[in-house]
Design an enzyme around this catalytic site. Structure first.
Site, PDB file in Angstrom:
ATOM      1  N   GLU A  79       0.889  -1.441   0.128  1.00  0.00           N
ATOM      2  CA  GLU A  79       0.004   0.132  -0.472  1.00  0.00           C
ATOM      3  C   GLU A  79       0.490   1.844  -0.313  1.00  0.00           C
ATOM      4  O   GLU A  79       0.347   2.406   0.414  1.00  0.00           O
ATOM      5  CB  GLU A  79      -1.183   0.205   1.302  1.00  0.00           C
ATOM      6  N   CYS A 111      -3.043  -3.912   4.589  1.00  0.00           N
ATOM      7  CA  CYS A 111      -2.164  -4.498   4.729  1.00  0.00           C
ATOM      8  C   CYS A 111      -3.050  -6.200   4.570  1.00  0.00           C
ATOM      9  O   CYS A 111      -2.424  -7.238   5.761  1.00  0.00           O
ATOM     10  CB  CYS A 111      -2.100  -4.551   6.863  1.00  0.00           C
ATOM     11  N   THR A 152       3.665   4.147  15.906  1.00  0.00           N
ATOM     12  CA  THR A 152       3.917   2.202  14.879  1.00  0.00           C
ATOM     13  C   THR A 152       3.641   2.248  13.174  1.00  0.00           C
ATOM     14  O   THR A 152       3.049   1.620  12.892  1.00  0.00           O
ATOM     15  CB  THR A 152       1.793   2.290  14.756  1.00  0.00           C
ATOM     16  N   SER A 201     -10.043   1.946  14.724  1.00  0.00           N
ATOM     17  CA  SER A 201      -9.822   1.051  14.289  1.00  0.00           C
ATOM     18  C   SER A 201      -8.776  -0.544  14.249  1.00  0.00           C
ATOM     19  O   SER A 201      -9.163  -1.145  14.589  1.00  0.00           O
ATOM     20  CB  SER A 201      -8.157   1.172  12.945  1.00  0.00           C
ATOM     21  N   HIS A 233      -1.605 -10.593  12.432  1.00  0.00           N
ATOM     22  CA  HIS A 233      -0.474  -8.930  11.618  1.00  0.00           C
ATOM     23  C   HIS A 233      -1.021  -7.957  13.266  1.00  0.00           C
ATOM     24  O   HIS A 233      -1.978  -8.234  13.462  1.00  0.00           O
ATOM     25  CB  HIS A 233      -2.301  -8.070  10.953  1.00  0.00           C
ATOM     26  N   LYS A 242      -5.271  -7.854  21.994  1.00  0.00           N
ATOM     27  CA  LYS A 242      -6.081  -7.480  22.508  1.00  0.00           C
ATOM     28  C   LYS A 242      -7.418  -7.678  22.315  1.00  0.00           C
ATOM     29  O   LYS A 242      -8.567  -8.357  22.067  1.00  0.00           O
ATOM     30  CB  LYS A 242      -6.213  -5.791  22.034  1.00  0.00           C
ATOM     31  N   ASN A 275       5.521  -1.719  12.278  1.00  0.00           N
ATOM     32  CA  ASN A 275       4.657  -2.149  11.734  1.00  0.00           C
ATOM     33  C   ASN A 275       4.616  -1.495  10.422  1.00  0.00           C
ATOM     34  O   ASN A 275       6.015  -0.784   9.550  1.00  0.00           O
ATOM     35  CB  ASN A 275       2.535  -1.440  11.290  1.00  0.00           C
ATOM     36  N   SER A 308      -7.167  -2.699   6.699  1.00  0.00           N
ATOM     37  CA  SER A 308      -7.949  -1.786   6.917  1.00  0.00           C
ATOM     38  C   SER A 308      -9.154  -1.295   6.124  1.00  0.00           C
ATOM     39  O   SER A 308      -8.821  -1.375   4.743  1.00  0.00           O
ATOM     40  CB  SER A 308      -7.202  -0.016   7.297  1.00  0.00           C
TER      41      SER A 308
HETATM   42  P1  HMG Z   1      -3.200   6.425  21.538  1.00  0.00           P
HETATM   43  O1  HMG Z   1      -3.766   7.558  21.773  1.00  0.00           O
HETATM   44  O2  HMG Z   1      -1.874   7.256  21.151  1.00  0.00           O
HETATM   45  O3  HMG Z   1      -2.880   5.612  22.680  1.00  0.00           O
HETATM   46  O4  HMG Z   1      -2.669   5.521  20.440  1.00  0.00           O
HETATM   47  P2  HMG Z   1      -3.622   4.954  23.936  1.00  0.00           P
HETATM   48  O5  HMG Z   1      -4.114   5.927  24.567  1.00  0.00           O
HETATM   49  O6  HMG Z   1      -5.136   4.421  23.439  1.00  0.00           O
HETATM   50  O7  HMG Z   1      -2.354   4.031  24.708  1.00  0.00           O
HETATM   51  C1  HMG Z   1      -2.333   3.007  24.039  1.00  0.00           C
HETATM   52  C2  HMG Z   1      -2.096   1.420  25.229  1.00  0.00           C
HETATM   53  O8  HMG Z   1      -0.841   2.364  25.908  1.00  0.00           O
HETATM   54  C3  HMG Z   1      -3.238   1.287  26.044  1.00  0.00           C
HETATM   55  O9  HMG Z   1      -3.635   0.375  26.215  1.00  0.00           O
HETATM   56  C4  HMG Z   1      -3.267   2.596  27.272  1.00  0.00           C
HETATM   57  O10 HMG Z   1      -3.396   2.257  28.490  1.00  0.00           O
HETATM   58  C5  HMG Z   1      -1.590   2.101  27.544  1.00  0.00           C
HETATM   59  P3  HMG Z   1      -5.092  -0.237  26.075  1.00  0.00           P
HETATM   60  O11 HMG Z   1      -6.335   0.034  27.172  1.00  0.00           O
HETATM   61  O12 HMG Z   1      -5.234  -0.171  24.269  1.00  0.00           O
HETATM   62  O13 HMG Z   1      -4.438  -1.492  26.212  1.00  0.00           O
HETATM   63  N1  HMG Z   1      -0.869   3.231  27.856  1.00  0.00           N
HETATM   64  C6  HMG Z   1      -0.054   2.867  28.824  1.00  0.00           C
HETATM   65  N2  HMG Z   1       0.548   1.873  29.116  1.00  0.00           N
HETATM   66  C7  HMG Z   1       1.675   1.079  30.097  1.00  0.00           C
HETATM   67  N3  HMG Z   1       2.300   2.851  30.886  1.00  0.00           N
HETATM   68  C8  HMG Z   1       2.040   3.617  30.729  1.00  0.00           C
HETATM   69  C9  HMG Z   1       1.169   3.649  29.290  1.00  0.00           C
HETATM   70  N4  HMG Z   1       0.104   5.166  29.037  1.00  0.00           N
HETATM   71  C10 HMG Z   1      -0.556   3.977  27.805  1.00  0.00           C
HETATM   72  N5  HMG Z   1       1.833   5.188  30.713  1.00  0.00           N
HETATM   73  C11 HMG Z   1      -3.463   3.918  18.607  1.00  0.00           C
HETATM   74  C12 HMG Z   1      -2.851   4.594  19.807  1.00  0.00           C
HETATM   75  C13 HMG Z   1      -2.403   2.720  18.771  1.00  0.00           C
HETATM   76  C14 HMG Z   1      -4.338   3.878  18.504  1.00  0.00           C
HETATM   77  C15 HMG Z   1      -2.216   4.776  17.519  1.00  0.00           C
HETATM   78  O14 HMG Z   1      -1.237   5.089  17.785  1.00  0.00           O
HETATM   79  C16 HMG Z   1      -2.965   4.990  15.771  1.00  0.00           C
HETATM   80  O15 HMG Z   1      -3.416   5.300  15.717  1.00  0.00           O
HETATM   81  N6  HMG Z   1      -2.190   4.046  15.100  1.00  0.00           N
HETATM   82  C17 HMG Z   1      -2.135   3.768  14.224  1.00  0.00           C
HETATM   83  C18 HMG Z   1      -3.142   2.715  13.958  1.00  0.00           C
HETATM   84  C19 HMG Z   1      -2.733   1.261  14.738  1.00  0.00           C
HETATM   85  O16 HMG Z   1      -2.476   0.631  14.570  1.00  0.00           O
HETATM   86  N7  HMG Z   1      -4.609   0.557  13.967  1.00  0.00           N
HETATM   87  C20 HMG Z   1      -4.495  -0.686  14.587  1.00  0.00           C
HETATM   88  C21 HMG Z   1      -5.482  -1.134  13.583  1.00  0.00           C
HETATM   89  S1  HMG Z   1      -5.882  -0.873  12.590  1.00  0.00           S
HETATM   90  C22 HMG Z   1      -5.395  -1.942  11.882  1.00  0.00           C
HETATM   91  O17 HMG Z   1      -3.780  -3.267  11.963  1.00  0.00           O
HETATM   92  C23 HMG Z   1      -4.550  -1.564  10.592  1.00  0.00           C
HETATM   93  C24 HMG Z   1      -3.442  -0.556   9.970  1.00  0.00           C
HETATM   94  O18 HMG Z   1      -2.207  -1.923   9.950  1.00  0.00           O
HETATM   95  C25 HMG Z   1      -3.126  -0.536   8.278  1.00  0.00           C
HETATM   96  C26 HMG Z   1      -3.239  -0.955   7.167  1.00  0.00           C
HETATM   97  O19 HMG Z   1      -4.360  -2.246   7.182  1.00  0.00           O
HETATM   98  O20 HMG Z   1      -3.232  -1.006   5.987  1.00  0.00           O
HETATM   99  C27 HMG Z   1      -2.888   0.312  10.160  1.00  0.00           C
END
Ligand code: HMG
Length: 386
Positions: A79, A111, A152, A201, A233, A242, A275, A308
């Site tokens: 992609e 992906c 990521t 996502s 993935h 998760k 990733n 996605s």
């Molecule tokens: P965010 O808002 O920065 O993070 O977004 P958060 O607030 O959700 O925190 C992440 C985790 O860290 C949470 O854990 C927190 O509790 C924890 P969870 O509740 O989820 O278990 N946390 C801590 N842990 C320990 N000590 C601390 C601490 N503070 C917080 N001090 C997000 C994170 C992944 C959403 C963001 O980085 C993002 O948007 N990434 C890109 C999208 C993505 O990867 N999505 C995944 C699913 S979609 C997919 O897999 C397809 C993709 O590969 C694309 C494709 O298909 O082409 C993305």
């Protein structure tokens, strides 16, 4: 006929950034990245690496003369396309010195592209048992400096030779599929980086896993006890867990422990790469087979592919007799260990160097990879074998 993955190779660029350093610089608690997201290091691609060079660098380590003669199809899942028209597979055919008598195509669905390529390869081998197909997954995940998705990111490629009577993994015929039009992550043609609704996502990923696993189990009567491991993935290493957790918690303790340990093994390499979009699932498979000491021939491994937008698929492969001879543990561990650790400032510089619209560029980067992009001349990418 048995059809599956005969060999598998992997490449990631020679630069890496510590997630702790990135967290400190961004004013974030480091444990959020290393524990909450589950990433320790992030691969950083210099301008001299694109999907073509990374794909060729991943493939060259597994190709021998017999493969070169038998390959009649090159499928590149990506992609991170470099051209709206011409496929990356054509450049790769030339760089690898493969026959001109090949079908060369690039496939896209976020992906999921390389999983689609793998299944198409299987169909091709069914009709042409003497053929081999080169399947490449190659991507650079970039969300933008200081963006929500920044921790990521990653970059890399996986190359697989698909054939009859494979020496590594036999692919089973049953698969469960799920497509639904959701806007969790997409990249319009005019955007350099994807638009992403991070939380949504994550939810979609979990929903799609539940959909395809439940359907697969209903179709086949399979339970988790039938699988030695599941590769996911991995946009980041916490994500698969998760999605898996609600199912894991229902299992007897011993089974939970076994599958959780396999999960840790299947995420070990991804934790240091980030990733790589289409290749992430297959990097997870490499990580599993190269870091686990308990796998034996006959073990069945589940694969959850998610792209996605969104498409999900669950399928299963069986490790074949002598599979351990196909492992390249030392090569891959050295690839990861020998990378230059960059500072956040160096990462930001590397991140910002791009092919631009001028059509004339020369790149100067300390990149000793076999295949590099040395520049652009008259809007044509100049690839070099060093
Ligand atoms: P965010 O808002 O920065 O993070 O977004 P958060 O607030 O959700 O925190 C992440 C985790 O860290 C949470 O854990 C927190 O509790 C924890 P969870 O509740 O989820 O278990 N946390 C801590 N842990 C320990 N000590 C601390 C601490 N503070 C917080 N001090 C997000 C994170 C992944 C959403 C963001 O980085 C993002 O948007 N990434 C890109 C999208 C993505 O990867 N999505 C995944 C699913 S979609 C997919 O897999 C397809 C993709 O590969 C694309 C494709 O298909 O082409 C993305």
């Amino acid at each position: 006929m048995n059809i599956g993955i005969d060999k598998i190779g992997f490449y990631t660029p020679p630069f890496a950034l510590s997630m702790e350093d990135l967290a400190v610089e961004r004013g974030v608690e480091p444990a959020k990245y290393t524990v909450g997201i589950g990433q320790s290091t992030m691969a950083v691609a210099p301008v001299t690496q694109d999907i073509v060079t990374m794909g060729a660098n991943a493939a060259i380590e597994i190709l021998d003369e017999a493969d070169k003669e038998a390959i009649d199809m090159i499928l590149v899942g990506t992609e991170t396309g470099i051209d709206q028209s011409k496929s990356a597979a054509v450049y790769i055919q030339k760089l690898l010195g493969l026959s001109n008598r090949v079908r060369s195509v690039e496939l896209k669905h976020a992906c999921y592209g390389a999983t689609a390529a793998l299944q198409l390869a299987k169909g091709h081998i069914t009709l042409n048992p003497e053929s081999k197909v080169l399947v490449i997954a190659s991507d650079i995940a970039k969300y933008g400096l200081k963006s929500g998705g920044e921790p990521t990111q990653g970059a890399g490629a996986v190359a697989m030779i698909v054939s009859a009577e494979p020496r590594l993994l036999r692919l089973e015929d049953e698969a469960s599929l799920f497509t639904d039009d959701v806007m969790d992550f997409w990249r319009p043609n005019y955007e350099a980086y994807p638009m992403v609704d991070g939380k949504f996502s994550n939810e979609q990923y979990m929903r799609f896993f539940a959909e395809v696993w439940t359907d697969y189990a209903t179709q086949t009567g399979a339970t988790f006890a039938d699988l030695e491991a599941i590769c996911f993935h991995l946009p980041y290493t916490k994500m698969g867990l998760k999605a898996f957790k609600p199912f894991l918690e229902e299992l007897p303790e011993e089974e939970q422990e076994r599958l959780t340990t396999r999960y840790q093994e299947s995420t070990a390499y991804n934790r240091h790469v980030g990733n790589i979009y289409t290749g992430s699932l297959f990097l997870s498979f490499i990580s599993l087979i190269e870091t686990s000491s308990v796998l034996v021939a006959g073990d069945r491994i589940g694969f959850f592919s998610y792209g996605s937008g969104a498409v999900g698929e669950f399928f299963v492969g069986e490790l074949v007799e002598g599979f351990e001879k196909q492992l390249r543990v030392e090569v891959h561990q050295q690839l990861l260990e020998n990378r230059k650790q960059v500072t956040v400032a160096e990462y930001e510089t590397l991140f910002s160097q791009m092919v631009d619209e001028s059509g004339e560029q020369t790149f100067q980067v300390e990149d000793k990879s076999l295949f590099i992009l040395s520049g652009v001349h008259q809007h044509q990418r100049q690839y070099q074998k060093q």
